[in-house]
Design a protein around this motif. Structure first.
Motif, PDB file in Angstrom:
ATOM      1  N   GLU A   1       0.842  -1.211   0.000  1.00 42.40           N
ATOM      2  CA  GLU A   1       0.000   0.000   0.000  1.00 42.40           C
ATOM      3  C   GLU A   1       0.875   1.259   0.000  1.00 42.40           C
ATOM      4  N   LYS A   2       1.877   1.309   0.877  1.00 43.11           N
ATOM      5  CA  LYS A   2       2.685   2.522   1.022  1.00 43.11           C
ATOM      6  C   LYS A   2       3.609   2.764  -0.171  1.00 43.11           C
ATOM      7  N   THR A   3       4.060   1.692  -0.811  1.00 44.19           N
ATOM      8  CA  THR A   3       4.942   1.884  -1.979  1.00 44.19           C
ATOM      9  C   THR A   3       4.104   1.968  -3.260  1.00 44.19           C
ATOM     10  N   GLN A   4       2.799   2.006  -3.110  1.00 46.69           N
ATOM     11  CA  GLN A   4       1.857   2.065  -4.241  1.00 46.69           C
ATOM     12  C   GLN A   4       2.138   0.961  -5.249  1.00 46.69           C
ATOM     13  N   GLY A   5       2.406  -0.236  -4.698  1.00 48.06           N
ATOM     14  CA  GLY A   5       2.568  -1.403  -5.562  1.00 48.06           C
ATOM     15  C   GLY A   5       3.962  -1.603  -6.129  1.00 48.06           C
ATOM     16  N   LYS A   6       4.893  -0.656  -5.856  1.00 49.15           N
ATOM     17  CA  LYS A   6       6.272  -0.855  -6.351  1.00 49.15           C
ATOM     18  C   LYS A   6       6.879  -2.107  -5.733  1.00 49.15           C
ATOM     19  N   ILE A   7       6.591  -2.304  -4.427  1.00 47.89           N
ATOM     20  CA  ILE A   7       6.984  -3.560  -3.784  1.00 47.89           C
ATOM     21  C   ILE A   7       5.696  -4.321  -3.499  1.00 47.89           C
ATOM     22  N   LYS A   8       5.547  -5.472  -4.118  1.00 43.42           N
ATOM     23  CA  LYS A   8       4.329  -6.281  -3.920  1.00 43.42           C
ATOM     24  C   LYS A   8       4.425  -7.020  -2.583  1.00 43.42           C
ATOM     25  N   ALA A   9       3.262  -7.285  -1.998  1.00 46.48           N
ATOM     26  CA  ALA A   9       3.237  -7.961  -0.697  1.00 46.48           C
ATOM     27  C   ALA A   9       4.027  -9.270  -0.744  1.00 46.48           C
ATOM     28  N   ASN A  10       3.895 -10.001  -1.860  1.00 48.92           N
ATOM     29  CA  ASN A  10       4.555 -11.315  -1.911  1.00 48.92           C
ATOM     30  C   ASN A  10       6.067 -11.213  -2.157  1.00 48.92           C
ATOM     31  N   GLU A  11       6.558  -9.973  -2.393  1.00 49.31           N
ATOM     32  CA  GLU A  11       8.006  -9.796  -2.557  1.00 49.31           C
ATOM     33  C   GLU A  11       8.686  -9.436  -1.234  1.00 49.31           C
ATOM     34  N   VAL A  12       7.874  -9.151  -0.213  1.00 46.39           N
ATOM     35  CA  VAL A  12       8.443  -8.793   1.083  1.00 46.39           C
ATOM     36  C   VAL A  12       8.872 -10.066   1.802  1.00 46.39           C
ATOM     37  N   GLN A  13      10.146 -10.139   2.186  1.00 42.52           N
ATOM     38  CA  GLN A  13      10.584 -11.307   2.956  1.00 42.52           C
ATOM     39  C   GLN A  13      10.096 -11.169   4.388  1.00 42.52           C
ATOM     40  N   ARG A  14       9.812 -12.308   5.014  1.00 43.04           N
ATOM     41  CA  ARG A  14       9.299 -12.277   6.389  1.00 43.04           C
ATOM     42  C   ARG A  14      10.239 -13.042   7.311  1.00 43.04           C
ATOM     43  N   PHE A  15      10.666 -12.372   8.360  1.00 42.52           N
ATOM     44  CA  PHE A  15      11.404 -13.059   9.434  1.00 42.52           C
ATOM     45  C   PHE A  15      10.423 -13.235  10.592  1.00 42.52           C
ATOM     46  N   THR A  16       9.895 -14.445  10.740  1.00 45.43           N
ATOM     47  CA  THR A  16       8.931 -14.702  11.815  1.00 45.43           C
ATOM     48  C   THR A  16       9.682 -14.994  13.115  1.00 45.43           C
ATOM     49  N   LEU A  17       8.921 -15.077  14.200  1.00 38.67           N
ATOM     50  CA  LEU A  17       9.541 -15.381  15.496  1.00 38.67           C
ATOM     51  C   LEU A  17      10.306 -16.700  15.425  1.00 38.67           C
ATOM     52  N   ALA A  18       9.700 -17.688  14.768  1.00 40.96           N
ATOM     53  CA  ALA A  18      10.351 -19.007  14.659  1.00 40.96           C
ATOM     54  C   ALA A  18      11.678 -18.877  13.910  1.00 40.96           C
ATOM     55  N   ASP A  19      11.670 -18.098  12.816  1.00 42.51           N
ATOM     56  CA  ASP A  19      12.908 -17.895  12.041  1.00 42.51           C
ATOM     57  C   ASP A  19      13.995 -17.268  12.923  1.00 42.51           C
ATOM     58  N   ILE A  20      13.602 -16.183  13.604  1.00 50.15           N
ATOM     59  CA  ILE A  20      14.583 -15.419  14.384  1.00 50.15           C
ATOM     60  C   ILE A  20      15.161 -16.292  15.502  1.00 50.15           C
ATOM     61  N   ARG A  21      14.261 -17.068  16.125  1.00 46.13           N
ATOM     62  CA  ARG A  21      14.714 -17.864  17.276  1.00 46.13           C
ATOM     63  C   ARG A  21      15.630 -19.007  16.858  1.00 46.13           C
ATOM     64  N   GLN A  22      15.549 -19.427  15.585  1.00 45.68           N
ATOM     65  CA  GLN A  22      16.487 -20.494  15.194  1.00 45.68           C
ATOM     66  C   GLN A  22      17.711 -19.940  14.449  1.00 45.68           C
ATOM     67  N   GLY A  23      17.754 -18.607  14.252  1.00 46.27           N
ATOM     68  CA  GLY A  23      18.939 -18.001  13.633  1.00 46.27           C
ATOM     69  C   GLY A  23      18.714 -17.710  12.155  1.00 46.27           C
ATOM     70  N   ILE A  24      19.110 -16.517  11.718  1.00 47.38           N
ATOM     71  CA  ILE A  24      18.786 -16.081  10.351  1.00 47.38           C
ATOM     72  C   ILE A  24      20.026 -15.687   9.557  1.00 47.38           C
ATOM     73  N   LYS A  25      21.226 -16.058  10.050  1.00 45.82           N
ATOM     74  CA  LYS A  25      22.442 -15.591   9.353  1.00 45.82           C
ATOM     75  C   LYS A  25      22.451 -15.999   7.890  1.00 45.82           C
ATOM     76  N   ASP A  26      22.069 -17.257   7.609  1.00 43.31           N
ATOM     77  CA  ASP A  26      22.112 -17.709   6.210  1.00 43.31           C
ATOM     78  C   ASP A  26      21.168 -16.890   5.344  1.00 43.31           C
ATOM     79  N   ARG A  27      19.978 -16.630   5.872  1.00 39.35           N
ATOM     80  CA  ARG A  27      19.024 -15.828   5.087  1.00 39.35           C
ATOM     81  C   ARG A  27      19.534 -14.402   4.899  1.00 39.35           C
ATOM     82  N   LEU A  28      20.174 -13.852   5.921  1.00 38.67           N
ATOM     83  CA  LEU A  28      20.715 -12.489   5.798  1.00 38.67           C
ATOM     84  C   LEU A  28      21.758 -12.417   4.686  1.00 38.67           C
TER      85      LEU A  28
END
Length: 440
Positions: A165-192
């Motif tokens: 909504e804020k980027t007026q569609g320049k960034i689509k919702a499905n292009e946003v990566q999500r770091f969930t609590l489960a992801d963060i708690r098991q470590g995200i270095k590889d994804r970073l």
């Protein structure tokens, strides 16, 4: 692991509300920015106050700060730094304008992280949905008064949809990566390590330890050469800066009082919470309310000087009676024909309040400023500071700063920056009592 320099561009002056001991810069010329870069503390804040500006002016100011920052970083020979665009935990602000300008000016970031969690204010993010927790009830933020903001309103609490909504569609919702609590708690270095091209990432957080873990992985991968940008509320800053406990506990901050006289309280914010806190404070026996009728300012601008004189007289009388003047704007929400007219009038009211601040008795012992934009104006315009040292929090989410001892009018004055939406209904009373205890 060395901590990089953490440079926070703060769109109102309350983003330092979870850290201590660092510098807040009210100006952003190259010399002032170098003060921040040279400081021993790893984090510093540049108070850009862009949330009070139109989009065009916000872009202009952010660009100017970034260009000066580039020179300052080069002169100080600093390559290891993180940039945080600190904004409101209820998602109001110039996003993506500010992060876009920072990315254009300061180089190629691999990702920008949206981290709106702010635990001191009851804001958490779970499964990429941002909530406000009040009295144990979790409300998705798009169902609150903040989402209806006439300048920065929005329709979604699910961050990927908010971004689309804020980027007026320049960034689509499905292009946003999500770091969930489960992801963060098991470590995200590889994804970073996989992130590139200023990828947008929505970051969960329910407790400070979630953000501690996220920050620790981010700092480790940044050491490997990845460049990251943050659009966040205040809580992530605690995790990035790793400063430990503040020097004097909140309950004892009355020790910082400048003189044994009464102080002054200034209430500019008119959100519901501020109003409830104001009414609770006005019940105190040692305070006297001084109302600024903003309707008069709007309807009869020629009467401004007369109004100012009358208010200053009320303040003087209260002060001479050993009462703390509580100066507050009238609580009625005025209607305007355009958003710009509303913003312009906000500037008008603020400039009137700053005329009051500059004419306060010189020997006050403290100043409590309620409201984000009000607090910014108090520091940069009312007190005309280049920088101030943040001493810590007098209440969760409420910073206490002190003016330099060389200040011509109010040396070593403790000033509380109290955001509009922080604290319970007794919040203002608690802060007032902590600073006013020498009056019994």
């Amino acid at each position: 692991m060395t901590t990089p320099k953490i440079i926070v561009l703060d769109d109102d002056p309350t983003g330092s509300q979870t850290v201590h001991s660092c510098l807040l810069l009210m100006q952003w010329d190259v010399e002032t920015l170098r003060l921040g870069l040279q400081d021993d503390i790893s984090i510093f804040f540049v108070l850009t106050n862009t949330r009070a500006l139109s989009p065009d002016n916000a872009v202009k100011r952010t660009r100017e700060v970034c260009q000066n920052l580039k020179s300052a970083l080069a002169q100080e020979n600093i390559n290891d730094f993180l940039v945080v665009s600190r904004s409101d935990s209820t998602l109001r602000g110039h996003y993506p304008l500010e992060t876009d300008v920072i990315a254009e000016e300061l180089g190629s970031f691999d990702a920008h992280f949206l981290v709106p969690a702010f635990f001191e204010g009851g804001r958490i993010t779970r499964d990429s949905v941002h909530y406000i927790v009040s009295d144990g009830v979790e409300t998705p933020v798009h169902e609150t008064e903040f989402a209806k903001d006439s300048v920065f309103g929005y329709s979604y609490s699910y961050l990927p949809d908010y971004v689309e909504e804020k980027t007026q569609g320049k960034i689509k919702a499905n292009e946003v990566q999500r770091f969930t609590l489960a992801d963060i708690r098991q470590g995200i270095k590889d994804r970073l390590r996989q992130l590139n091209n200023n990828q947008c990432v929505a970051v969960d957080g329910e407790t400070q330890s979630d953000l501690d873990q996220f920050a620790s992985d981010v700092l480790a991968v940044a050491q490997e050469g990845k460049q990251f940008l943050f659009r966040s509320a205040a809580s992530i800053l605690t995790s990035l800066a790793q400063l430990g406990k503040q020097p004097i506990p909140a309950e004892e901050m009355g020790k910082y009082d400048a003189t044994p006289n009464p102080g002054v309280v200034l209430v500019g914010s008119h959100v519901k919470k501020s109003t409830a806190q104001l009414y609770a404070l006005l019940e105190e026996e040692t305070v006297t309310g001084v109302e600024v009728d903003v309707k008069q300012l709007r309807d009869d601008p020629n009467n401004r000087d007369k109004l100012l004189t009358a208010i200053l007289q009320d303040i003087k009388t209260a002060y001479e009676n050993e009462q703390t003047p509580v100066i507050y704007t009238s609580r009625e929400e005025l209607q305007f024909e355009t958003t710009q007219a509303r913003l312009d009038f906000g500037v008008e009211v603020s400039s009137f309040l700053m005329d009051i601040v500059r004419r306060l008795p010189k020997n006050i012992s403290f100043l409590i400023s309620k409201g984000g934009i009000t607090s910014n104006d108090v520091l940069s315009d009312g007190l005309q500071l280049q920088s101030a040292r943040l001493l810590g929090q007098i209440l969760p989410g409420c910073s206490l700063v002190r003016t330099p001892e060389t200040h011509p009018q109010f040396p070593s004055l403790p000033v509380v920056l109290f955001p509009g939406n922080v604290g319970d209904n007794q919040g203002l009373v608690t802060v007032y009592r902590r600073l006013n205890k020498h009056h019994g």
